[in-house]
Structure formats: C-alpha cells, structure tokens
Design a protein around this motif. Sequence first.
Motif, PDB file in Angstrom:
ATOM      1  N   LYS B  44      19.716  -0.077 -45.275  1.00  0.00           N
ATOM      2  CA  LYS B  44      19.223  -1.261 -45.973  1.00  0.00           C
ATOM      3  C   LYS B  44      19.109  -2.445 -44.998  1.00  0.00           C
ATOM      4  N   ALA B  45      20.130  -2.603 -44.171  1.00  0.00           N
ATOM      5  CA  ALA B  45      20.108  -3.706 -43.201  1.00  0.00           C
ATOM      6  C   ALA B  45      18.963  -3.528 -42.202  1.00  0.00           C
ATOM      7  N   ILE B  46      18.757  -2.293 -41.751  1.00  0.00           N
ATOM      8  CA  ILE B  46      17.658  -2.015 -40.813  1.00  0.00           C
ATOM      9  C   ILE B  46      16.315  -2.295 -41.483  1.00  0.00           C
ATOM     10  N   ILE B  47      16.153  -1.808 -42.709  1.00  0.00           N
ATOM     11  CA  ILE B  47      14.884  -1.997 -43.431  1.00  0.00           C
ATOM     12  C   ILE B  47      14.623  -3.486 -43.676  1.00  0.00           C
ATOM     13  N   ASP B  48      15.653  -4.202 -44.131  1.00  0.00           N
ATOM     14  CA  ASP B  48      15.487  -5.637 -44.405  1.00  0.00           C
ATOM     15  C   ASP B  48      15.042  -6.395 -43.151  1.00  0.00           C
ATOM     16  N   ALA B  49      15.546  -5.947 -42.003  1.00  0.00           N
ATOM     17  CA  ALA B  49      15.263  -6.681 -40.756  1.00  0.00           C
ATOM     18  C   ALA B  49      13.960  -6.256 -40.081  1.00  0.00           C
ATOM     19  N   THR B  50      13.409  -5.084 -40.454  1.00  0.00           N
ATOM     20  CA  THR B  50      12.280  -4.560 -39.667  1.00  0.00           C
ATOM     21  C   THR B  50      11.019  -4.235 -40.475  1.00  0.00           C
ATOM     22  N   HIS B  51      11.064  -4.341 -41.807  1.00  0.00           N
ATOM     23  CA  HIS B  51       9.949  -3.830 -42.620  1.00  0.00           C
ATOM     24  C   HIS B  51       8.619  -4.521 -42.337  1.00  0.00           C
ATOM     25  N   HIS B  52       8.659  -5.749 -41.825  1.00  0.00           N
ATOM     26  CA  HIS B  52       7.409  -6.451 -41.537  1.00  0.00           C
ATOM     27  C   HIS B  52       6.812  -6.031 -40.193  1.00  0.00           C
ATOM     28  N   LEU B  53       7.576  -5.262 -39.424  1.00  0.00           N
ATOM     29  CA  LEU B  53       7.141  -4.873 -38.077  1.00  0.00           C
ATOM     30  C   LEU B  53       6.638  -3.437 -37.994  1.00  0.00           C
ATOM     31  N   CYS B  54       6.847  -2.679 -39.057  1.00  0.00           N
ATOM     32  CA  CYS B  54       6.469  -1.255 -39.037  1.00  0.00           C
ATOM     33  C   CYS B  54       5.668  -0.926 -40.283  1.00  0.00           C
ATOM     34  N   VAL B  55       5.015   0.238 -40.269  1.00  0.00           N
ATOM     35  CA  VAL B  55       4.257   0.679 -41.447  1.00  0.00           C
ATOM     36  C   VAL B  55       4.877   1.909 -42.099  1.00  0.00           C
ATOM     37  N   ALA B  56       5.888   2.492 -41.439  1.00  0.00           N
ATOM     38  CA  ALA B  56       6.483   3.723 -41.981  1.00  0.00           C
ATOM     39  C   ALA B  56       7.957   3.839 -41.602  1.00  0.00           C
ATOM     40  N   TYR B  57       8.707   4.519 -42.475  1.00  0.00           N
ATOM     41  CA  TYR B  57      10.088   4.918 -42.141  1.00  0.00           C
ATOM     42  C   TYR B  57      10.193   6.427 -42.279  1.00  0.00           C
ATOM     43  N   LYS B  58      11.011   7.012 -41.411  1.00  0.00           N
ATOM     44  CA  LYS B  58      11.138   8.466 -41.379  1.00  0.00           C
ATOM     45  C   LYS B  58      12.602   8.888 -41.300  1.00  0.00           C
ATOM     46  N   PRO B  59      13.249   9.086 -42.446  1.00  0.00           N
ATOM     47  CA  PRO B  59      14.606   9.650 -42.389  1.00  0.00           C
ATOM     48  C   PRO B  59      14.526  11.127 -42.003  1.00  0.00           C
ATOM     49  N   ASN B  60      15.342  11.551 -41.058  1.00  0.00           N
ATOM     50  CA  ASN B  60      15.431  12.974 -40.748  1.00  0.00           C
ATOM     51  C   ASN B  60      16.524  13.570 -41.636  1.00  0.00           C
ATOM     52  N   LYS B 257      13.918  -4.859 -30.895  1.00  0.00           N
ATOM     53  CA  LYS B 257      13.322  -3.651 -30.281  1.00  0.00           C
ATOM     54  C   LYS B 257      12.026  -3.266 -31.000  1.00  0.00           C
ATOM     55  N   ALA B 258      12.058  -3.364 -32.346  1.00  0.00           N
ATOM     56  CA  ALA B 258      10.853  -3.034 -33.122  1.00  0.00           C
ATOM     57  C   ALA B 258       9.726  -4.009 -32.786  1.00  0.00           C
ATOM     58  N   GLU B 259      10.092  -5.285 -32.622  1.00  0.00           N
ATOM     59  CA  GLU B 259       9.085  -6.296 -32.312  1.00  0.00           C
ATOM     60  C   GLU B 259       8.475  -6.050 -30.923  1.00  0.00           C
ATOM     61  N   ASP B 260       9.316  -5.646 -29.979  1.00  0.00           N
ATOM     62  CA  ASP B 260       8.794  -5.311 -28.643  1.00  0.00           C
ATOM     63  C   ASP B 260       7.692  -4.250 -28.762  1.00  0.00           C
ATOM     64  N   LEU B 261       7.972  -3.212 -29.542  1.00  0.00           N
ATOM     65  CA  LEU B 261       6.993  -2.133 -29.706  1.00  0.00           C
ATOM     66  C   LEU B 261       5.771  -2.629 -30.481  1.00  0.00           C
ATOM     67  N   GLN B 262       6.027  -3.434 -31.526  1.00  0.00           N
ATOM     68  CA  GLN B 262       4.898  -3.943 -32.322  1.00  0.00           C
ATOM     69  C   GLN B 262       3.965  -4.786 -31.459  1.00  0.00           C
ATOM     70  N   MET B 263       4.527  -5.599 -30.568  1.00  0.00           N
ATOM     71  CA  MET B 263       3.707  -6.432 -29.682  1.00  0.00           C
ATOM     72  C   MET B 263       2.856  -5.554 -28.752  1.00  0.00           C
ATOM     73  N   GLN B 264       3.478  -4.502 -28.242  1.00  0.00           N
ATOM     74  CA  GLN B 264       2.715  -3.568 -27.396  1.00  0.00           C
ATOM     75  C   GLN B 264       1.593  -2.917 -28.203  1.00  0.00           C
ATOM     76  N   MET B 265       1.905  -2.580 -29.480  1.00  0.00           N
ATOM     77  CA  MET B 265       0.899  -1.934 -30.331  1.00  0.00           C
ATOM     78  C   MET B 265      -0.248  -2.901 -30.631  1.00  0.00           C
ATOM     79  N   LYS B 266       0.098  -4.166 -30.856  1.00  0.00           N
ATOM     80  CA  LYS B 266      -0.921  -5.190 -31.106  1.00  0.00           C
ATOM     81  C   LYS B 266      -1.875  -5.269 -29.908  1.00  0.00           C
TER      82      LYS B 266
END
Lengths: 274, 274
Positions: B44-60, B257-266
């Motif tokens: 929940k904490a991860i999702i709350d902090a990162t949901h605006h930076l990603c388009v998908a979540y993948k629980p294994n 870390k997610a934002e770093d990747l999102q910026m690269q993706m942008k």
Amino acid sequence: MTTQQLTNQIKKKQSFLCIGLDVDLNKIPKYLLKEEDPIFAFNKAIIDATHHLCVAYKPNTAFYEAYGLKGWKALEKTINYLNENHPEIYTIADAKRGDIGNTSTMYAKAFFEDLGFDSVTVAPYMGKDSVEPFLAFEDKHTILLALTSNQGAFDFQTKSVDGIELYKQVLETSKTWKSSENLMYVVGATKAEYLANIRKIVPDSFLLVPGVGAQGGNLQDVCKYGMNDSIGLLINSSRGIIYASQDETFAQAAAKKAEDLQMQMKAELKRHSK
Amino acid sequence: MTTQQLTNQIKKKQSFLCIGLDVDLNKIPKYLLKEEDPIFAFNKAIIDATHHLCVAYKPNTAFYEAYGLKGWKALEKTINYLNENHPEIYTIADAKRGDIGNTSTMYAKAFFEDLGFDSVTVAPYMGKDSVEPFLAFEDKHTILLALTSNQGAFDFQTKSVDGIELYKQVLETSKTWKSSENLMYVVGATKAEYLANIRKIVPDSFLLVPGVGAQGGNLQDVCKYGMNDSIGLLINSSRGIIYASQDETFAQAAAKKAEDLQMQMKAELKRHSK
C-alpha cells in the motif's frame, strides 16, 4: 520421503496409484456444499475411503486457487490431514511452477516448507536456474514436465531441437543439473509408445503418468514400456476416480474405481515379477 | 482494460513502467513486521507513493504463496486496493501458470474472475490447449513467456527447433491460436539485441520486459529495438525500486527510483515521438 521408501510402499500395497484431488464444486455431491469447507470434506471422504489402495495423492493447485482464500485453506487442510494421518503416503503439489532463481526459491519454500509436500511439478521452459532452486531441497522431489498428456504436447515438446525432440532435450539436459537425483518426470499415459525411448534416457527415474482414465491412456502399455527395477511409475487418475458417483455413495464409488486400478496394477507387478 | 486504454495511459503519464510487487519479509523495513499484514502495508505504501509514475503493477505470486494463507490474503488485499483506488492501472499476476485445458480454465478463473487481474503470465511448454482457456476471457490478456531474462533461457528457448529458435516458434505458433489478439509476450531486457527480430514476428503485440535494473538490462536498447506505434512496451522493475531503502523512507526512496525510470521513459517517448 525417499524413492526407496516409495518403492517399498508400492510393493507393500501392490499399487502405484496416485489419486488426483482436483476438486470442482460443480462436480461434487450437492449435499456437501452445506459443509463449512466442502472441498476439504470431499477430500477427507475420498482419502478415508481410498488411502489403502494408493501410494500418492496429487492435488492440482489450480482447483484450489480458483476458490481464492477458501481454496488455499482447503489445500492446507488437505495436506495437513495427509501428513498427520497417513505419513506413509507420497504427496505431490501439481503446480507446474517455474521462474527465475530467487522466485523459484519462494515457490519451493511454499510447497516444501510451508505446505509440507513431498514433491512439486515444475515446467522446464525457463531452464536450469529456474529448476535448481527446487532441487536444492533434500528428500524432496521436483517432477519436471517432459511429455505431457494433452494434444498441445505436439506444439513444442515433440518438435526436433538440434535433431532431438524437445522433451528428450529436457530429459538429457536436466540430468546434468545439480542434485538431479531429486528429479522425477511427467510423461502422459496417452504417449505410452514414447516410453521405451524415454527409459533409455532416464532408466532409473520415477515417472508421474497422468492420462489413464478420462484422457484415454492404457495402463498395460505404460507398464510394458515404463516399468523399471524400482517400479519407477506413479500412475495418476483424477476425474475417473473422484467423480465416479455424485450422490452419498461417492466415496465408496471412488474406492471401487481405485480398487479396479489397484487390481490391474497388482497383476502388472506380478507379470513383471516385482 | 484494452491495449488502446493502456497506450492512452502510457501517453498521459509519459511512462511505461511496471512495478513488480515481489515482497520478501526479510527485505522490507523491520518496523513493518509489527503490522497486522506487513505485506499489504508495504504494498500500500509503495502504491501510494508511486502510482502516478507507473502504468502497471505486477505481483509475483511466488512471494505470496511462500507465506501461505497470509500471503494469499495479502495478494487479494493488494489487487482489491488497486482495483478500487486506481482502476486506470493495469494489473499483472506474474504466475507463470499453464496446464491441460480444464485446469487452465480454473487458473484463468482464479486470476481473472476471483482476483480480478487484467492479465496473467503463462508458460508455453504445454502448447495450444493449455493457453487458449486463458485467451477465452474478453478484455483480459495472457502474457506468454517467450524469451526470459535469466541465464536458463539459453537451455531451451534459444535452441534451434526445425531451423528456428524455440522462442520464435512460440511467437509464430501462438499467433495462430484462437483469440490470439489477447496475447502479450515476456521478453527479458537482458536480451535486447533479440528484440528487432521479435518485432518482425509480433510487430503489434505488447511486450512485458523484466530485467531492467537488478538483472542488468538497458532501457534505451529495449526502446530502440522494441517500441512500436502503440509504444508496445511495459518495462518492469521490482527489486530496483521497492527495496531502494529499508528504513522509514522506503516509499519515498522507491518513488525516487521510479521517477528516475519514468524520466528516462519520457525521454525515450520524446526521442521516438510518441
């Protein structure tokens, strides 16, 4: 459980029958649906009625996951019931798992440690480092898919890879992996004619053979080509046994079907003098 | 969710990041272990902090099954939390399932109906009739393993089958299956040099690409060879994001870390003018 202990059980019970506990709530007797845990109630009745006729039980995890938390709980209760009441019975989690190394370790912990199964089925597609984490567990077995009982087996498994069929490559390659003595293999009963060649590659390994019964495989052919000095066969029947009847007599009807197979297996053991 | 909706989300967020929720209780901040459900609290904490930076979540699923009933419950809570609070997010059950027809149907029900995931990963070894039951679900996707990110991919996947590598056979053959428009494919980022040839076989399909980060794959190479007109890429990072810090700042560190990747993706989306 070691393979030697499994062979001893087979000789004692004159049976190498594995019963598949693939519980579909649409197929079990209606009156069981009133139970608090219908899946476990069904499994317990089947186990109580058939445990003297078989040496192994194989719940397929799909049928439990489909019912969510309740299903997973029923799976836990079933394996606990088996381990507490029938520790001489070999247990197989038919899960067909397999993932990158650290993830396969988690799966292995789930089935070997948390649930306490003796073995788990694993798919080979991701190769060595997806299977070795399972093999690392002592006195546990990893049952690798080689040649499956379904029609789709012909899509890739029987295709020629560098001159040798893929399923043979899987057998040959997996023998070189660390702790490969903990391997068994899935070979469908519907592919009995392939067993002679499979035995040339893995003469000593136990084979888990589904497909007798509902899927049309032949017990005698499987024994003719697949039996080795340690018997080396676990023949599974699921639907053919557990859904023999859908009324109050379901457990006795299942026992009758299991006994039919056990009697045939006894005859095969005699024929092959085991 | 349709692939068109997924592409729209990617363009809107300027991100094709998928975050892997592979929760290992030995790796999460110690203080969370006091929570009633540490796995869900972490997610929940991860999702709350990162949901605006990603388009998908993948629980294994392995990481949840390893904790038995508690784990399965945490998985349910996580997918419910996502579906209720972030319905625009694409969800992937990284389960690597696959079995004979009636059994694959049960797995499909488990992940698509009971848990409500948008997609599930499936292993191709058992062929057509093990995959089509998943494909039968409308507006759901089946993400077939093609070329995985691990070393073991070279054991079978890259071997030549009738003159063509096995993973290419999987791509070609699966295109002929019923409802194949519901297919996506797993291609490891560590195998970026293969992507150009993969795109020749499946030009339009979405590819789920793990292996950027902890496993060493390169984002720019994946985009260079793998991006198509609909973007067509979901790039996954698990450990590299969620375990960025092990103290109270873990969620913010993950977002960084997610934002770093999102910026690269942008930047990549700009370079490819999407």
